[in-house]
Design a protein around this motif. Structure first.
Motif, mmCIF file in Angstrom:
data_model
loop_
_atom_site.group_PDB
_atom_site.id
_atom_site.type_symbol
_atom_site.label_atom_id
_atom_site.label_comp_id
_atom_site.label_asym_id
_atom_site.label_seq_id
_atom_site.Cartn_x
_atom_site.Cartn_y
_atom_site.Cartn_z
ATOM 1 N N ARG A 9 -14.384 -18.700 14.062
ATOM 2 C CA ARG A 9 -13.572 -17.522 13.744
ATOM 3 C C ARG A 9 -13.677 -16.469 14.838
ATOM 4 N NH1 ARG A 9 -9.587 -18.457 11.362
ATOM 5 N NH2 ARG A 9 -9.349 -16.212 11.066
ATOM 6 N N ALA A 10 -14.863 -16.306 15.422
ATOM 7 C CA ALA A 10 -15.036 -15.348 16.520
ATOM 8 C C ALA A 10 -14.189 -15.746 17.723
ATOM 9 C CB ALA A 10 -16.516 -15.264 16.910
ATOM 10 N N MET A 11 -14.131 -17.045 18.024
ATOM 11 C CA MET A 11 -13.304 -17.519 19.137
ATOM 12 C C MET A 11 -11.821 -17.295 18.841
ATOM 13 S SD MET A 11 -11.186 -20.350 19.848
ATOM 14 C CE MET A 11 -11.783 -21.668 18.813
ATOM 15 N N MET A 12 -11.388 -17.563 17.628
ATOM 16 C CA MET A 12 -9.983 -17.413 17.270
ATOM 17 C C MET A 12 -9.526 -15.960 17.320
ATOM 18 S SD MET A 12 -8.635 -20.391 16.819
ATOM 19 C CE MET A 12 -7.132 -20.091 15.892
ATOM 20 N N ALA A 14 -7.617 -21.683 26.529
ATOM 21 C CA ALA A 14 -6.834 -20.534 27.002
ATOM 22 C C ALA A 14 -7.606 -19.237 26.765
ATOM 23 C CB ALA A 14 -5.479 -20.477 26.302
ATOM 24 N N ARG A 15 -8.318 -19.153 25.667
ATOM 25 C CA ARG A 15 -9.098 -17.954 25.373
ATOM 26 C C ARG A 15 -10.245 -17.789 26.369
ATOM 27 N NH1 ARG A 15 -6.805 -19.692 20.630
ATOM 28 N NH2 ARG A 15 -6.117 -18.037 19.191
ATOM 29 N N THR A 16 -10.817 -18.915 26.807
ATOM 30 C CA THR A 16 -11.862 -18.852 27.835
ATOM 31 C C THR A 16 -11.280 -18.349 29.158
ATOM 32 O OG1 THR A 16 -13.109 -20.657 26.807
ATOM 33 C CG2 THR A 16 -13.548 -20.212 29.128
ATOM 34 N N ALA A 17 -10.096 -18.851 29.525
ATOM 35 C CA ALA A 17 -9.447 -18.397 30.764
ATOM 36 C C ALA A 17 -9.160 -16.899 30.702
ATOM 37 C CB ALA A 17 -8.151 -19.178 30.988
ATOM 38 N N HIS A 18 -8.664 -16.442 29.557
ATOM 39 C CA HIS A 18 -8.380 -15.011 29.419
ATOM 40 C C HIS A 18 -9.668 -14.194 29.470
ATOM 41 C CE1 HIS A 18 -6.264 -11.376 28.208
ATOM 42 N NE2 HIS A 18 -7.192 -11.174 27.287
ATOM 43 N N ALA A 19 -10.729 -14.699 28.810
ATOM 44 C CA ALA A 19 -12.009 -13.988 28.829
ATOM 45 C C ALA A 19 -12.581 -13.940 30.244
ATOM 46 C CB ALA A 19 -12.996 -14.670 27.884
ATOM 47 N N ALA A 20 -12.365 -15.019 31.021
ATOM 48 C CA ALA A 20 -12.851 -15.059 32.406
ATOM 49 C C ALA A 20 -12.119 -14.049 33.283
ATOM 50 C CB ALA A 20 -12.697 -16.462 32.977
ATOM 51 N N SER A 21 -10.914 -13.649 32.887
ATOM 52 C CA SER A 21 -10.197 -12.614 33.654
ATOM 53 C C SER A 21 -10.860 -11.257 33.479
ATOM 54 C CB SER A 21 -8.728 -12.538 33.213
ATOM 55 O OG SER A 21 -8.617 -12.049 31.885
ATOM 56 N N GLN A 22 -11.693 -11.124 32.440
ATOM 57 C CA GLN A 22 -12.405 -9.871 32.212
ATOM 58 C C GLN A 22 -13.781 -9.885 32.879
ATOM 59 O OE1 GLN A 22 -12.311 -10.042 27.940
ATOM 60 N NE2 GLN A 22 -10.297 -9.070 27.785
ATOM 61 N N ARG A 81 -19.437 -16.864 27.482
ATOM 62 C CA ARG A 81 -19.705 -16.619 26.056
ATOM 63 C C ARG A 81 -18.699 -17.365 25.170
ATOM 64 N NH1 ARG A 81 -22.002 -12.002 23.231
ATOM 65 N NH2 ARG A 81 -21.116 -11.789 21.141
ATOM 66 N N VAL A 82 -17.392 -17.223 25.492
ATOM 67 C CA VAL A 82 -16.358 -17.860 24.675
ATOM 68 C C VAL A 82 -16.471 -19.380 24.767
ATOM 69 C CG1 VAL A 82 -13.873 -18.197 24.370
ATOM 70 C CG2 VAL A 82 -14.771 -15.913 24.815
ATOM 71 N N ALA A 83 -16.621 -19.905 25.998
ATOM 72 C CA ALA A 83 -16.678 -21.359 26.180
ATOM 73 C C ALA A 83 -17.919 -21.952 25.518
ATOM 74 C CB ALA A 83 -16.670 -21.700 27.665
ATOM 75 N N PHE A 84 -19.070 -21.315 25.720
ATOM 76 C CA PHE A 84 -20.314 -21.893 25.206
ATOM 77 C C PHE A 84 -20.371 -21.845 23.684
ATOM 78 C CE2 PHE A 84 -24.818 -21.617 24.000
ATOM 79 C CZ PHE A 84 -25.231 -22.842 24.491
ATOM 80 N N ARG A 85 -19.966 -20.728 23.102
ATOM 81 C CA ARG A 85 -20.023 -20.630 21.641
ATOM 82 C C ARG A 85 -18.962 -21.513 20.982
ATOM 83 N NH1 ARG A 85 -22.082 -14.504 20.035
ATOM 84 N NH2 ARG A 85 -23.950 -14.615 21.338
ATOM 85 N N SER A 86 -17.882 -21.773 21.683
ATOM 86 C CA SER A 86 -16.904 -22.737 21.167
ATOM 87 C C SER A 86 -17.492 -24.141 21.221
ATOM 88 C CB SER A 86 -15.611 -22.666 21.980
ATOM 89 O OG SER A 86 -15.027 -21.382 21.883
ATOM 90 N N GLY A 87 -18.234 -24.439 22.303
ATOM 91 C CA GLY A 87 -18.942 -25.720 22.370
ATOM 92 C C GLY A 87 -20.006 -25.833 21.296
ATOM 93 N N ALA A 88 -20.592 -24.676 20.924
ATOM 94 C CA ALA A 88 -21.623 -24.679 19.886
ATOM 95 C C ALA A 88 -21.053 -25.099 18.536
ATOM 96 C CB ALA A 88 -22.255 -23.290 19.773
ATOM 97 N N VAL A 89 -19.751 -24.873 18.326
ATOM 98 C CA VAL A 89 -19.126 -25.335 17.087
ATOM 99 C C VAL A 89 -19.296 -26.848 16.968
ATOM 100 C CG1 VAL A 89 -16.948 -25.560 15.820
ATOM 101 C CG2 VAL A 89 -17.460 -23.436 17.044
ATOM 102 N N GLY A 102 -18.474 -27.967 28.645
ATOM 103 C CA GLY A 102 -17.905 -28.388 29.929
ATOM 104 C C GLY A 102 -16.406 -28.631 29.902
ATOM 105 N N PRO A 103 -15.887 -29.497 28.985
ATOM 106 C CA PRO A 103 -14.439 -29.729 28.926
ATOM 107 C C PRO A 103 -13.638 -28.462 28.622
ATOM 108 C CG PRO A 103 -15.617 -31.415 27.703
ATOM 109 C CD PRO A 103 -16.627 -30.391 28.085
ATOM 110 N N ILE A 104 -14.228 -27.540 27.854
ATOM 111 C CA ILE A 104 -13.529 -26.281 27.559
ATOM 112 C C ILE A 104 -13.354 -25.474 28.837
ATOM 113 C CG2 ILE A 104 -13.722 -24.073 26.325
ATOM 114 C CD1 ILE A 104 -15.246 -25.625 24.121
ATOM 115 N N ALA A 105 -14.422 -25.385 29.651
ATOM 116 C CA ALA A 105 -14.337 -24.660 30.918
ATOM 117 C C ALA A 105 -13.368 -25.347 31.880
ATOM 118 C CB ALA A 105 -15.732 -24.567 31.551
ATOM 119 N N ASP A 106 -13.369 -26.693 31.887
ATOM 120 C CA ASP A 106 -12.456 -27.455 32.739
ATOM 121 C C ASP A 106 -11.003 -27.172 32.359
ATOM 122 O OD1 ASP A 106 -11.353 -29.226 34.511
ATOM 123 O OD2 ASP A 106 -12.191 -31.023 33.601
#
Length: 735
Positions: free
Chosen positions: A27-30, A113-121, A128-136, A452-456
């Motif tokens: 939910r935090a990622m969404m 896409a959310r990781t890419a947008h977060a990386a722009s910040q 944070r976004v990529a790793f916690r999404s992987g934690a799911v 990893g695949p999320i960041a890729d």
């Protein structure tokens, strides 16, 4: 259920904690922004392709599962040589394994896409976004795994009529059979996903990068969407299903060994111990996940350190907590068995560090492969194969030392009586619980892999969306880290498979004992002529009765067949990738040739056609090698009996483990050698050196993402199949 110990309820509670935090992270990622309309469009294409593939795969797998369930039902209800709960346990194992992969992949496709947008910040926001999404993914795997185990324990404890020690033996061996459902689902997910992703990757690299000279994730490349889809179906759904069955298999095999090794009140404590260690590991994994963070401008070393902080903290805490858990249970030799768990944890860390050394471009081995590109692609391939072979030494020695130490710790270092009947059972329990220790922090270790695949995909989205180059630089940093963590994760998965498979091998003998009782055999005659009741027989007695010795030709033949299976399976899956990739290469070339204006950016490629080619190729090619892994143990059992099956499992374990490490490390090193040059070293992107490493990376793709990681499932699946049909093997040779 009134005899269920109060402490047991920690296990289902921990599973709900894992699923609760998985929901929280999802939910935090969404709630994060998905970026521009273009970013949303690209993410939607990838998500649709991934879901379409998974739906098609599950249709095929469902048919296979129904056929196998009917076969097991015939063994149980028709021939009476199997526990009647087995068909249902088999189906739930497959269902939960598939569900874990589905949830993880769905999360990953929303996160890129959310990781890419977060990386722009900032880099930290992207991590944070990529790793916690992987934690799911990690938390869903351990949560569903323990939930499945908890429910089956309660159901069987209530319905099985047996009493005393025999009841626990039946409960644990029956629960063990749902691991076959998980293993079967995992193999289809790994093989199918691996064929899909590598067919797309090879097409995108060879035609896009080498022939057309355009970047990897350029929107002009028709195969780029299929490539991004493949990262999810292979490295997220496939890896999730893979480690789900390792996690459950290690817990259940150890529980079964505990039921056999201990007596009286100590028996239930030994059965609950691996479940409780895994339950506490979930809570400590969540703590570790919250510790992962980094700063802007972080180097690869800093990023690895950030992940290492989380993983190592969780591992250190579980090491301490293990002593408290086993002391609370008052299990016999609780100090020694606690050290067996520590041995497993340490072995996992050593294998991970070894894999990182041989595959990360921060170290000499991968940089030497990159340097070899100066003399062409042939030397890149030669040096990569050589390095991969050398890299097997540390993991193999580590597992060998871990096996001996875990065994001795559990037996109180009684070296002179190592293989006495009592010590053998307890020593094997120590090896099993070492595997549980290695996998106890899977909630966070799998998060580092699924990340990893999320960041890729985030990098691909940034490239195709035309974001600021600094965003791509940040996602590339995250992706390079992802390549290393993915390689480390594969090494970890392979190492855990070796320990789990050894525990399963011992569990097979226990299942043979129950199979003998199912067919009505009450006694057996040992080699010295003495008679012994089957109910009182130990592992040594059964091995003596079935002549499981190296002097038995059936054992040797089985060992040769097992070793051959590892190579045959790799050959089939490698050729499958080759055929699917040829179709993809031809399609990409056709589109460049026939759709005018693609390379100028004036026309849109037919992405859907490439997705369809990968999907069709994967579905067609995955069936034969996967079904072969199920049929061979059954056939060997029919022809060569229990001794032949033991040889088969020993041969597949020894050859498969070494081959899997070699292939995973070679592939990972080739990939990162290419990344090293793309960072501006040795001529940088577009140079001849770069093109040579692209060829090496292309050869390595099926090594590290299809054949190599599938081998650890093959090892465990053949063990699981042997356990499930042990009653049939015994009845065929005794009746």
């Amino acid at each position: 259920m009134n005899n269920t110990p109060l402490i047991f309820w920690i296990v289902p509670l921990a599973s709900l904690v894992a699923l609760g935090f998985a929901w929280y992270f999802f939910r935090a990622m969404m709630r994060c922004s998905e970026g521009t309309d273009r970013m949303k469009e690209i993410a939607a294409h990838v998500r649709q392709g991934a879901m379409a593939y998974l739906r098609q795969q599950y249709k095929v797998v469902t048919v296979v599962f129904l056929i196998l369930a009917l076969f097991f039902a015939f063994l149980a209800y028709g021939l009476g040589v199997q526990n009647p709960w087995v068909p249902f346990a088999f189906l739930t194992g497959g269902l939960f394994s598939g569900l874990a992969g589905y949830i993880g992949m769905r999360t990953a496709t929303y996160a890129s896409a959310r990781t890419a947008h977060a990386a722009s910040q900032s880099l930290n926001q992207g991590l944070r976004v990529a790793f916690r999404s992987g934690a799911v993914m990690g938390l869903v795997v351990v949560g569903l795994g323990l939930l499945d185990i908890s429910v089956w324990y309660l159901v069987l404890n209530h319905f099985i009529d047996a009493t005393g020690p025999q009841k626990l033996m039946i409960i644990t061996t029956t629960m063990l059979t749902f691991g076959m459902g998980a293993s079967t689902q995992a193999l289809f997910a790994r093989v199918g996903g691996g064929i899909y992703t590598k067919a797309a990757d090879v097409g995108a690299d060879l035609v896009g990068k080498v022939e057309a000279g355009i970047p990897e994730d350029d929107p002009r490349n028709p195969a780029t969407i299929a490539d991004n889809v493949g990262d999810n179906v292979g490295d997220v759904a496939g890896m999730g299903a893979d480690l789900y069955e390792s996690y459950c298999g290690s817990i259940l095999a150890t529980a079964a060994l505990g039921a056999a090794a201990f007596a009286g009140d100590m028996q239930i404590q030994a059965v609950l111990a691996p479940m409780l260690i895994a339950a506490v590991g979930i809570v400590l994994s969540v703590i570790g996940i919250f510790l992962v963070r980094t700063k802007e401008g972080a180097t690869m070393k800093n990023l690895l350190g950030a992940l290492g902080t989380g993983v190592n903290t969780s591992s250190a805490l579980i090491a301490v907590c293990t002593f408290g858990i086993l002391y609370a249970l008052q299990i016999e030799n609780w100090v020694g068995i606690s050290f067996s768990v520590i041995v497993g944890l340490v072995a996992g860390i050593i294998i991970g560090q070894s894999t990182e050394y041989y595959t990360s471009h921060s170290y000499k081995p991968t940089r030497k492969i990159a340097k070899s590109a100066e003399t062409g692609p042939a030397t890149v391939i030669i040096s990569g194969i050589g390095m991969g072979m050398i890299s097997t030494a540390i993991p193999v020695v580590t597992i060998a030392v871990a096996i001996v130490l875990a065994f001795l710790c559990a037996t109180g270092f009684d070296i002179h009586n190592m293989i006495s009947a009592g010590n053998l059972s307890k020593g094997l329990y120590g090896i099993g619980i070492a595997a549980v220790g290695m996998l106890s922090t899977l909630g966070i270790t799998l998060a580092t892999d699924a990340y990893g695949p999320i960041a890729d995909n985030a990098g691909g989205n940034a490239e195709m969306s035309g974001l600021d180059p600094k965003v791509r630089q940040r996602t590339d940093a995250l992706d390079a880290l992802g390549n290393t963590t993915a390689a480390t994760g594969k090494g970890f998965a392979i190492g855990s498979a070796a320990l789990t498979a050894l525990a399963l091998l011992a569990s097979y003998i226990e299942e043979v004992k129950i199979g003998m009782q199912h067919v009505g055999q009450s006694s057996l005659e040992l080699a010295d002529g003495t008679m012994k009741a089957v109910a009182d027989a130990n592992i040594l007695d059964l091995m003596d009765y079935f002549q499981v010795t190296l002097m038995n030709p059936n054992v040797l033949v089985g060992a040769f067949i097992g070793a051959m299976m590892a190579f045959l399976f790799c050959g089939l899956t490698m050729n499958a990738v080759g055929r699917a990739a040829q179709s993809m290469v031809e399609e990409v070339r056709r589109q460049f040739r026939e759709i005018k204006g693609i390379l100028e950016g004036k026309a849109t490629p037919d992405y859907a056609r490439c997705v369809a080619i990968s999907t069709k190729g994967a579905q067609r090619e995955m069936l034969f090698p996967s079904v072969l892994a199920i049929l061979v143990p059954i056939a060997v059992g029919f022809i060569f009996g229990v001794a032949g099956v033991m040889g088969l499992l020993i041969g597949s374990l020894s050859a498969g483990f070494v081959l899997a490490v070699f292939m995973a490390n070679s592939g990972g090193a080739w990939d990162n050698a290419k990344k090293f040059i793309e960072e501006g070293n040795l001529g940088g992107k577009g140079s001849d050196n770069h093109k040579a490493t692209v060829v090496g990376d292309t050869v390595g793709d099926p090594f590290k993402d299809t054949s190599g990681p599938s081998l650890n499932i093959l090892i465990k699946l053949m063990s699981m199949v042997s356990i499930v049909v042990a009653g049939l093997t015994v009845s065929f040779h005794l009746l």
